[in-house]
Design a protein around this motif. Structure first.
Motif, PDB file in Angstrom:
ATOM      1  N   GLU A  61       0.819  -1.209   0.000  1.00 19.25           N
ATOM      2  CA  GLU A  61       0.000   0.000   0.000  1.00 19.25           C
ATOM      3  C   GLU A  61       0.857   1.264   0.000  1.00 19.25           C
ATOM      4  O   GLU A  61       0.339   2.371  -0.115  1.00 19.25           O
ATOM      5  N   ASN A  75       3.925   3.975  -1.246  1.00 23.73           N
ATOM      6  CA  ASN A  75       4.164   4.659  -2.521  1.00 23.73           C
ATOM      7  C   ASN A  75       5.506   5.379  -2.454  1.00 23.73           C
ATOM      8  O   ASN A  75       5.569   6.600  -2.382  1.00 23.73           O
ATOM      9  N   THR A 117       7.401   2.168  -6.927  1.00 22.65           N
ATOM     10  CA  THR A 117       7.078   1.333  -5.768  1.00 22.65           C
ATOM     11  C   THR A 117       7.163  -0.153  -6.053  1.00 22.65           C
ATOM     12  O   THR A 117       7.747  -0.916  -5.296  1.00 22.65           O
TER      13      THR A 117
END
Length: 241
Positions: free
Chosen positions: A46, A48, A74
């Motif tokens: 999740e 970045n 990422t």
């Protein structure tokens, strides 16, 4: 500037804790590929956060040949052919070209880990190796004995590759003993400059059926050699000693 003027300090654990090195091999048959993942993207999907890494490519005598930076998003992965990266810097001949890859980022070693993939398309031989030591460590003055047993049946030769991860030039003595009675089959000594690389080839003529490898010391903590088993059909395997 520090990296160019004082490489021994730059590649020390005091100034930079994320420099990881590995040896590359380039020949008419073998090429080395550099593989890297943005690990944080895989551990924290999740998140970045991109990651910029720098590759410093050195010759076997530690001379820097090339520096190149890559930025990974990422979830990015990177695959780089070392021969392609150096195509304007070297000329292939019948002799193997050796050197070292040093990967550095502003992150820790946990996020700065890569794999080297050695490939020979003609014999369909492959080996994938992860670096075994960070750069800039002290030489370990303790005898090291490999846990491997080298079965010589079907082998043409053994090639031992060594990178020097330590802070200065270092030397070590290699021994191949018979596993059965511990008699010495062959020995060799080598000296490698910091960030340099070398190879030693062992002829297996009249060798015992099983051999074990030992060193009088490691050039750096866990700086074990790579062992290539070259078979009589010219296929190979490579792994950590």
């Amino acid at each position: 500037m520090l990296k160019n003027l004082l490489p021994r300090l730059y590649y020390s654990t005091y100034f930079n804790k994320s420099s990881i090195g590995q040896l590359y091999v380039i020949s008419e048959d073998i090429n080395t590929h550099f593989y890297f993942n943005n690990h944080k993207g895989f551990l924290f999907p999740e998140g970045n956060e991109n990651l910029t890494i720098n590759l410093d490519i050195h010759s076997s005598s530690r001379k820097k040949v090339l520096s190149k930076s890559f930025t990974l998003d990422t979830h990015d992965s990177l695959s780089v052919s070392i021969s392609s990266l150096l195509k304007d810097k070297l000329t292939l001949s019948k002799e193997e070209i050796l050197g070292t890859i040093v990967c550095t980022s502003s992150k820790t070693t946990l996020q700065n880990h890569f794999y080297s993939y050695y490939r020979d398309d003609s014999t369909e031989s492959v080996a994938m190796i992860h670096p075994q030591s960070t750069v800039g460590r002290k030489t370990t003055y303790k005898k090291w004995v490999s846990n491997q047993i080298i079965h010589t049946k079907g082998l043409d030769k053994i090639v031992r590759y060594q990178m020097n991860h330590s802070r200065s030039s270092a030397s070590c003595q290699y021994y191949l003993h018979s596993l059965e009675d511990q008699s010495l089959f062959v020995e060799a000594v080598t000296r490698v400059k910091q960030l340099g690389a070398t190879r030693i080839e062992f002829d297996l003529k009249d060798s015992p059926p099983q051999l074990c490898l030992s060193l009088d010391k490691l050039m750096s903590p866990n700086g074990k050699p790579l062992i290539m088993r070259r078979y009589k059909n010219q296929k190979f395997t490579i792994n950590h000693g």
